[in-house]
Motif scaffolding. Structure first.
Motif, PDB file in Angstrom:
ATOM      1  N   PRO A 894      25.071 -49.257 -15.834  1.00  0.00           N
ATOM      2  CA  PRO A 894      25.005 -49.293 -17.293  1.00  0.00           C
ATOM      3  C   PRO A 894      25.658 -48.043 -17.883  1.00  0.00           C
ATOM      4  O   PRO A 894      25.813 -47.009 -17.225  1.00  0.00           O
ATOM      5  CB  PRO A 894      23.513 -49.358 -17.579  1.00  0.00           C
ATOM      6  N   GLU A 895      26.041 -48.151 -19.159  1.00  0.00           N
ATOM      7  CA  GLU A 895      26.789 -47.084 -19.811  1.00  0.00           C
ATOM      8  C   GLU A 895      25.999 -45.792 -19.857  1.00  0.00           C
ATOM      9  O   GLU A 895      26.538 -44.704 -19.644  1.00  0.00           O
ATOM     10  CB  GLU A 895      27.184 -47.524 -21.222  1.00  0.00           C
ATOM     11  N   GLU A 896      24.708 -45.862 -20.156  1.00  0.00           N
ATOM     12  CA  GLU A 896      23.898 -44.650 -20.229  1.00  0.00           C
ATOM     13  C   GLU A 896      23.868 -43.923 -18.892  1.00  0.00           C
ATOM     14  O   GLU A 896      23.988 -42.688 -18.822  1.00  0.00           O
ATOM     15  CB  GLU A 896      22.478 -44.987 -20.672  1.00  0.00           C
ATOM     16  N   GLN A 897      23.692 -44.694 -17.831  1.00  0.00           N
ATOM     17  CA  GLN A 897      23.649 -44.069 -16.511  1.00  0.00           C
ATOM     18  C   GLN A 897      25.007 -43.482 -16.141  1.00  0.00           C
ATOM     19  O   GLN A 897      25.092 -42.416 -15.505  1.00  0.00           O
ATOM     20  CB  GLN A 897      23.205 -45.106 -15.465  1.00  0.00           C
ATOM     21  N   THR A 898      26.092 -44.155 -16.560  1.00  0.00           N
ATOM     22  CA  THR A 898      27.430 -43.639 -16.277  1.00  0.00           C
ATOM     23  C   THR A 898      27.655 -42.310 -16.990  1.00  0.00           C
ATOM     24  O   THR A 898      28.214 -41.349 -16.414  1.00  0.00           O
ATOM     25  CB  THR A 898      28.487 -44.667 -16.718  1.00  0.00           C
ATOM     26  N   GLN A 899      27.238 -42.217 -18.249  1.00  0.00           N
ATOM     27  CA  GLN A 899      27.392 -40.974 -18.989  1.00  0.00           C
ATOM     28  C   GLN A 899      26.592 -39.840 -18.340  1.00  0.00           C
ATOM     29  O   GLN A 899      27.094 -38.714 -18.205  1.00  0.00           O
ATOM     30  CB  GLN A 899      26.937 -41.180 -20.433  1.00  0.00           C
ATOM     31  N   MET A 900      25.354 -40.137 -17.960  1.00  0.00           N
ATOM     32  CA  MET A 900      24.548 -39.107 -17.310  1.00  0.00           C
ATOM     33  C   MET A 900      25.173 -38.657 -15.994  1.00  0.00           C
ATOM     34  O   MET A 900      25.175 -37.469 -15.647  1.00  0.00           O
ATOM     35  CB  MET A 900      23.127 -39.638 -17.053  1.00  0.00           C
ATOM     36  N   PHE A 902      28.412 -38.702 -15.222  1.00  0.00           N
ATOM     37  CA  PHE A 902      29.609 -37.890 -15.469  1.00  0.00           C
ATOM     38  C   PHE A 902      29.257 -36.541 -16.065  1.00  0.00           C
ATOM     39  O   PHE A 902      30.008 -35.569 -15.893  1.00  0.00           O
ATOM     40  CB  PHE A 902      30.580 -38.662 -16.369  1.00  0.00           C
ATOM     41  N   LEU A 903      28.149 -36.439 -16.778  1.00  0.00           N
ATOM     42  CA  LEU A 903      27.701 -35.127 -17.237  1.00  0.00           C
ATOM     43  C   LEU A 903      27.364 -34.232 -16.052  1.00  0.00           C
ATOM     44  O   LEU A 903      27.683 -33.029 -16.040  1.00  0.00           O
ATOM     45  CB  LEU A 903      26.497 -35.266 -18.166  1.00  0.00           C
ATOM     46  N   TYR A 909      32.038 -29.606 -11.967  1.00  0.00           N
ATOM     47  CA  TYR A 909      33.441 -29.203 -12.168  1.00  0.00           C
ATOM     48  C   TYR A 909      33.499 -27.837 -12.845  1.00  0.00           C
ATOM     49  O   TYR A 909      34.271 -26.949 -12.426  1.00  0.00           O
ATOM     50  CB  TYR A 909      34.134 -30.265 -13.011  1.00  0.00           C
ATOM     51  N   LYS A 910      32.693 -27.623 -13.893  1.00  0.00           N
ATOM     52  CA  LYS A 910      32.701 -26.356 -14.600  1.00  0.00           C
ATOM     53  C   LYS A 910      32.246 -25.221 -13.698  1.00  0.00           C
ATOM     54  O   LYS A 910      32.768 -24.089 -13.776  1.00  0.00           O
ATOM     55  CB  LYS A 910      31.807 -26.451 -15.838  1.00  0.00           C
ATOM     56  N   LEU A 911      31.303 -25.504 -12.838  1.00  0.00           N
ATOM     57  CA  LEU A 911      30.814 -24.466 -11.928  1.00  0.00           C
ATOM     58  C   LEU A 911      31.916 -24.008 -10.972  1.00  0.00           C
ATOM     59  O   LEU A 911      32.133 -22.804 -10.755  1.00  0.00           O
ATOM     60  CB  LEU A 911      29.598 -24.987 -11.160  1.00  0.00           C
ATOM     61  N   ASP A 954      29.717 -34.834 -24.532  1.00  0.00           N
ATOM     62  CA  ASP A 954      29.777 -33.407 -24.869  1.00  0.00           C
ATOM     63  C   ASP A 954      30.024 -32.624 -23.577  1.00  0.00           C
ATOM     64  O   ASP A 954      29.113 -32.412 -22.770  1.00  0.00           O
ATOM     65  CB  ASP A 954      28.479 -32.960 -25.518  1.00  0.00           C
ATOM     66  N   LEU A 955      31.314 -32.161 -23.388  1.00  0.00           N
ATOM     67  CA  LEU A 955      31.676 -31.505 -22.139  1.00  0.00           C
ATOM     68  C   LEU A 955      31.387 -30.016 -22.165  1.00  0.00           C
ATOM     69  O   LEU A 955      31.128 -29.417 -21.119  1.00  0.00           O
ATOM     70  CB  LEU A 955      33.169 -31.741 -21.854  1.00  0.00           C
ATOM     71  N   ASN A 956      31.503 -29.349 -23.377  1.00  0.00           N
ATOM     72  CA  ASN A 956      31.152 -27.932 -23.520  1.00  0.00           C
ATOM     73  C   ASN A 956      31.916 -27.083 -22.496  1.00  0.00           C
ATOM     74  O   ASN A 956      31.323 -26.425 -21.640  1.00  0.00           O
ATOM     75  CB  ASN A 956      29.657 -27.741 -23.361  1.00  0.00           C
ATOM     76  N   MET A 957      33.244 -27.098 -22.601  1.00  0.00           N
ATOM     77  CA  MET A 957      34.071 -26.414 -21.616  1.00  0.00           C
ATOM     78  C   MET A 957      34.081 -24.904 -21.797  1.00  0.00           C
ATOM     79  O   MET A 957      34.646 -24.174 -20.968  1.00  0.00           O
ATOM     80  CB  MET A 957      35.507 -26.940 -21.700  1.00  0.00           C
TER      81      MET A 957
END
Length: 968
Positions: A894-900, A902-903, A909-911, A954-957
């Motif tokens: 589901p879309e919600e689970q996909t967003q979570m 990828f967050l 990735y940021k780390l 919200d990626l917050n790069m």
């Protein structure tokens, strides 16, 4: 003698006594120290009496207290006692004691004034006799003082001089010895002894004379009234003589004739008694022929009543008759023969009743015969007849099964009875439908059998209760009659005239006429009994023809059994209320035992068919059909007998447990095979599975009926729609949902296996979770199925399948909870544990997906260099891999689970980027390197947000830069 009437009275006012040799000082009341007077001194001389001894050394208390050193006599006691050192001190009045005055006694004087007036009035009416009392008192004291001088030995009641000890004590001759020149001394002692004895005699005579003078008036009155008494006795004697003469005349004139009539009445009654006794003997003589006639018609109760009545008559009314000396023993032997006949007759009746054709509509066979037998057995205390009936029930139950098997086998042409000889082997050759029809026939025959047993036992139970009720009513009537008799006895006149002639009571003659109506009633009751012979056809009453005990025992009362049969309840049952109550309980227990017998035989029939594993091989439909048939039979027998038998229920539970084990093993094996062959690719959803899911959503947790036409026309769908949500699943999960519904439907069909099914279903769900984890997360599918690698799509598909199962766990829990007992709710915790395990598994899959991208980021970003061109090759590869990841899981999760998801990937990735920039010493200073990094990051952000469903992410790069270097 001083006791004569001429003796002068004792002087009362004199201060001296002429009878005493020495004057006694009245002021001295000191008692001599010696216990006995010196009547017989050891040395009887006059001079010894005045010799001083230590006993004369005595002074008075005032002389001892006077102090001769003082000039004057002290009047204070304390000074006398304690000396001059004692000083008088004034006593201070206490503060706690009130001052008493005359006013405190005013109330008391007012209360006592009336009593004082009455006392003064009584004193005036009855003047005092002080003078006489004082004189009399003085005289009594003087007499008592005089008598105390007399030695006690003379006052003893057993005083006798012929006793040597008494004689020696009074006259001690051992002291009067003339030898040795002591003659004058012995003479003086003898004279002194004589004077003392004379003095004691004078004291006694004076006291006797005084007592006679006090009673002189009574003596003179007795002498003057003696002549009057003699005259009165003479007149009394003459009156008694005249009274006797009159009584003799009255007896001759008025009593002799009446007494003669009474004697004739007694003689007549005696003749009547003899006549009736002879008639009773004639009746008793006909007892044995009458008993034989009654036994020929199976009238056991009548024969027993007649024997009991005859024995009682022999013991009470015909005791001692020589011609009947052997009749009692003959009747006892006849009674024993009747006992054996009744037992044999009841056994025959039980066999006939239980073995008659079951198609017969008649519930009870020969009810009158049964009632008569039961009454006879109760009368003789043969309470073991229920055991005979129980044994016959066991034999009949065996025969019912045997006959049903024979009838069923004879109808099957495929069974060769010549080859297969044993009936059990022939029965095992039946298929399920044939054997099921046979079992149904056995259960129907057992139901009819139990109904007949219940009808028969109800008759026996009603007979026992009627006897018990009659005993209680008889006891109540006896208590009432005893109370009435006690009241009647109290009202009768107890004064009965005694007849001197022949020592008879007049009341005996009159009581015969009073007893005649009672005897008529008693005799009529015996004559009215259908089981006894009449005493006589004559109208002459006979008081002793029957006794109270026999008549009371022979009285009967009629009641009606449930079958509308009149029964005669005999009072002579010889059974206590406790025994009858216990027998009634045994009858009810026998009905329970009949149900147990049928169930036990059914269990043996089932076990004989299950020897070759026949019952364990039944499919679900067949076993459910068999289970319902057995539950129906158990319910019917419970309704008939009033208690549930547990043997067949236990056998059903045992077979159900075996069925559950086989049921579970088959489905677990099926699930294991499906998982071992599953390639973890998305499968199409057939229309029947979509219908299955829709029926669950409608609240129907069962397998839907197949629709042949509509199902074939509908095409399979790509995903499974459950309450508006799409689930991409593998084929194994679709079959697992169907298996779960089979478990739920089995619980509905067989409620007794609910707990076992719950445990097995929990085991199945745990097995699916653990096995799918081994195959996907553990990469077991690489060896089992031959997959080249476990892709992110496989992981996402596995997660989605687990989510589908988690969605249905609350539904399954509610289904089982509605079918469990409240005390079994604790078993529902298995579903809570399973839900937790599934959520943990889903979380592990999500972590695995993040870990895949994390390792990719670590590999790519570790080679990242900040240089042209922009975007760099590293960031292009990262964006490419992110796009592949999105493409693999977006259609599955589901879309919600996909967003979570990828967050979490973006955070990884940021780390890694932050770590690499720190390693390259690239800071956010606005320089060329900073510009290159910012361009690459912008490229990454643009590509990621361009993916479907991630636009608003919200990626917050800004977090990629070290905060401590932001201002540099």
């Amino acid at each position: 003698m001083a006791s004569s009437h001429s003796s002068s009275p004792v002087p009362q006012g004199s201060s001296s006594d002429v009878f005493f040799k020495k004057e006694v000082d009245p002021t001295k009341h000191i008692r001599p120290v010696q216990s006995l007077p010196d009547v017989c001194p050891k040395e009887p001389t006059v001079t010894d009496q005045h010799r001083w001894t230590i006993y004369h050394s005595k002074v008075n208390l005032p002389a001892a207290l006077n102090d001769p050193r003082l000039a004057k006599r002290e009047s204070d006691f304390f000074t006398k006692t304690w000396g001059l050192d004692f000083v008088d001190t004034e006593v201070i009045p206490s503060f706690y004691l009130p001052q008493i005055s005359k006013e405190h006694f005013t109330v008391y004087q007012q209360e006592i004034s009336q009593r004082e007036k009455i006392h003064e009035r009584c004193k005036k009416i009855c003047p005092p006799k002080d003078t006489f009392d004082r004189t009399l008192l003085h005289t009594r004291d003087k007499s008592r003082t005089d008598l105390e001088q007399v030695p006690k030995i003379f006052m003893k009641p057993d005083f006798a001089l012929d006793d040597s000890l008494t004689f020696n004590s009074v006259l001690p001759w051992s002291h009067f010895n003339t030898a040795g020149g002591k003659g004058n001394r012995d003479a003086a002692s003898s004279k002194l002894l004589q004077e003392k004895l004379s003095h004691y005699l004078d004291i006694v005579e004076v006291n006797i004379a005084h007592q006679i003078s006090l009673r002189s008036e009574a003596f003179f009155h007795a002498m003057t009234s003696q002549h009057e008494l003699q005259d009165y006795l003479k007149k009394t004697s003459q009156a008694v003589k005249m009274l006797r003469d009159k009584i003799a005349q009255i007896d001759k004139v008025m009593c002799e004739g009446s007494l003669h009539i009474l004697r004739l009445a007694l003689t007549r009654n005696n003749c009547v008694k003899v006549y009736n006794k002879l008639k009773l003997m004639a009746t008793v003589h006909q007892t044995q022929p009458t008993v034989q006639v009654l036994l020929s018609t199976s009238e056991f109760v009548g024969a027993l009543d007649l024997i009991a009545t005859t024995q009682e008559v022999l013991q009470q009314e015909l005791q001692g008759i020589h011609s009947f000396r052997h009749l009692g023993s003959q009747l006892c032997e006849l009674e024993k023969l009747i006992d054996k006949m009744m037992i044999a007759e009841f056994s025959t009746y039980s066999h006939s009743d239980l073995n008659r054709p079951l198609e017969d509509d008649c519930q009870i066979l020969e009810e009158e015969r049964l009632v008569s037998l039961v009454f006879g057995l109760l009368k003789q205390r043969k309470l073991n007849f229920l055991e005979i009936y129980s044994e016959e029930m066991i034999i009949t139950a065996k025969n019912i099964i045997k006959q049903c098997v024979i009838n069923k086998v004879s109808q099957i042409e495929d069974i060769d009875t010549d080859v297969v000889l044993k009936l059990a082997d022939q029965m095992r050759m039946l298929n399920f439908l044939q054997w099921f029809d046979l079992l149904k026939d056995i259960f129907s025959k057992f139901t009819i059998f139990l109904q007949r047993v219940k009808a028969t036992l109800n008759i026996i139970h009603s007979v026992v209760l009627s006897v018990l009720d009659k005993n209680q009513r008889t006891r109540e009537l006896e208590e009432i009659s005893q109370q009435k008799n006690a009241a009647k006895d109290n009202s009768l006149d107890t004064e009965v005239a005694y007849l001197i002639h022949e020592g008879m009571f007049i009341s005996d003659a009159f009581s015969e006429s009073e007893l005649t109506p009672i005897a008529i009633d008693t005799t009529s009751q015996r004559n009215a009994s259908p089981n006894s012979e009449p005493c006589s056809s004559d109208s002459v009453s006979e008081p002793e023809c029957t006794t109270d005990s026999s008549s009371s025992k022979e009285q009967t009362s009629s009641s009606v059994t449930p079958g509308a049969v009149d029964i005669m309840v005999n009072e002579d049952m010889k059974l206590t209320d406790l025994e009858l109550g216990k027998l009634a309980n045994n009858v009810q227990e026998l009905l329970y035992s009949a149900s147990d017998i049928c169930h036990d035989r059914a269990v043996k029939f089932l076990m004989s068919r299950a020897k070759d594993g026949f019952l364990e091989k039944l499919n679900s439909t067949e076993f459910i059909t068999l289970s319902r048939l057995m539950e129906t039979f158990i319910l019917e027998t419970e309704q008939i007998c009033g208690r549930k038998s547990m043997s067949l229920l236990g056998a059903l539970q045992s077979q159900a447990n075996k069925f559950v084990n086989r049921f579970h093993e088959e489905r677990k094996t099926k699930l294991s095979l499906l998982l071992d062959n599953e390639r973890w690719k998305q499968a199409d959803v057939p229309a029947e599975f979509q219908d299955l899911v829709d029926s669950i959503a409608d609240g129907k947790i069962a397998l839907p009926e197949k629709k042949s036409g509509a199902t074939e026309e509908r095409k399979p769908a790509e995903v499974l729609i459950v309450e508006g949500q799409q689930y991409a699943v593998v084929g194994t999960v679709l079959l697992l949902i169907r298996i779960i519904l089979e478990y739920c439907q089995c619980v509905d069909n067989i409620p007794s296996v609910t707990t076992d099914m719950l445990t097995r279903l929990s085991d199945l769900l745990k097995y699916f979770n653990s096995r799918s984890c081994q195959l996907v997360l553990g990469a077991g599918a690489l060896q089992v199925v031959g997959l080249k690698t476990i892709t992110t799509k496989n992981l996402a598909l596995s997660s989605r399948c687990l989510q589908l199962i988690v969605h249905y766990i609350p539904v399954i829990r509610a289904h089982f909870e509605a079918r469990l007992q409240p005390k079994q709710y604790s078993m529902l915790r298995h579903f809570d544990h399973i839900t937790k395990d599934y959520h943990d598994h889903i979380a592990e899959i999500s972590s695995k997906l993040v870990a895949i991208m994390d390792s990719l980021f670590d590999k790519l970003l570790s080679k990242y260099e900040v240089k042209a061109p922009v975007p760099s090759a590293c960031f292009r590869n990262i964006c490419k891999q992110m796009a592949k990841m999105h493409e693999a899981i977006f259609d599955l999760l589901p879309e919600e689970q996909t967003q979570m998801l990828f967050l979490r990937i973006n955070a990884s990735y940021k780390l890694h980027l932050k770590k690499q920039l720190s390693h390259l010493n690239v800071i956010n200073d606005g320089g060329p390197q900073n510009g290159l990094v910012t361009a690459d990051v912008a490229f990454y952000t643009g590509n990621l947000q361009a993916l479907k469903g991630l636009k608003d992410l919200d990626l917050n790069m800004a977090e990629i830069w070290e905060q401590k270097r932001c201002g540099v």
